[in-house]
Motif scaffolding. Sequence first.
Motif: not given
Lengths: 304, 163
Positions: A46-50, A150-152, A175-177
Amino acid sequence: MFALHRPQRSPRLFSSNPAGALRTLLLVAVCIALMFYDHQRGHLQKIHAALSTLVYPVQAAVNAPYALANWAQEKLAMHTALVKENTRLNQELLMDSVQLQQTAALEQENARLRELLQASAKLRGHVVLATLLAADMDPFRHMIVIDKGADAGVYEGQTLLDARGIIGQVIQVGPVSSEVALITDPSQAIQVQVNRTSLRTLAIGGADVDTLSLPYLANNADVKPGDLLVTSGLDGHYPAGYPVAVITRVHRDPAEPFASVTAQPVADLDHGHDVLLYFPAVASTPLPKPEVRSTKKPLRRRPR
Amino acid sequence: MRNPIRRRANWVIVVTYVAALLLSIWPLPDWAEPFRPAWLVLTTVYWCLFLPHRVGLLVTFVVGILMDSLTGSLLGEHALALLLVAWVTLKLHLQIRVYPWWQQTLVVLSLMLLYTFVLFWVDGMLGYTQGSLLRWMPVLITTLLWPWVMQLLSVLQQRYQVS
């Protein structure tokens, strides 16, 4: 310097002791705890994603001049150059289609033979286009950022290809990369087989971005420079049958139990170009792959 | 703060840190990559030296974590190395500030050795020990850059009255 005349105690909060022992120890402890938990991948997803969302603008900004240059090149290209390129591409397309006709026939033959052998049919995945961002990461690792996350539908462990062969696998989804480890990263190993002899072995990464080493080939193994290595698919990770590397050097020392073999990746591992994300076809019997789509759900069920 | 003429100009600090992060991931040819200066160390040392009441350990920690995310290293690796550098700088900032430039450069050299050692050590524990000699190149290059970076940042600081 000029700041010397300032009183050391300024009226701001926390200013009296900027390097207080307690604060230092606390932050150092936080760093060490973070490293411990992060080492067991998946705990800090979660932290990595943020964080990856937070730093994406920086990566995009670094990539912008390259994207702009590409765009300008396309816009400002001369008519004649475009016509020339069009002709060349048309010719390439023709050549490729001719080869594809043969492929179709071969594929049918392959399927028939597999049926005779009662082997399971090969499933074909589909691919999605992504772009490698022109942003350098750790100089002693071989990693890269792509502009899909993750969006793709990108998931951890996903294979990345280009027109020539395997590039690497996704190791961190934002999320986007996403972050991708190239096959030449020191942490990576890929199950390959020599296309000519079907000899299976491991190719592992190292310090050099255009070298893979094959340390587990016996001295009398049937390999020679120029042999193509393709994925064997036995690691349950990379799809089978995609080109990985070409053997460049075979050194046999009778005193050593293993030959020293190096290979050069066939894919263009440099950054700043288009790549393909591989989505495997859904098999009727699901493979034991815990990572698939793990980013969408809490990570508690991870085995490690 | 009490002096209304003196603006705080937070944005200058933010801009220098963002610039340092941009330079840290700016694409270089493969041969040049091991020679990339540690821009973040230079920025951190400068602000901790001349604005210790504004830029301290917390800012350093946050920037270090961002750097970890950018370089794909273990979360906390760069943060830890930067924190130690910032801590030493903050502890000694009154002395280092009055040193002549070449003595400051020597201090930066030892800080860079500390920084590189921490990164090297963490990477070693993870098993990434490639390019061991090349790893120490940024120490030299970053140290040589200090006098120029310090001049540039102090011009910025004076021009925009960051205090």
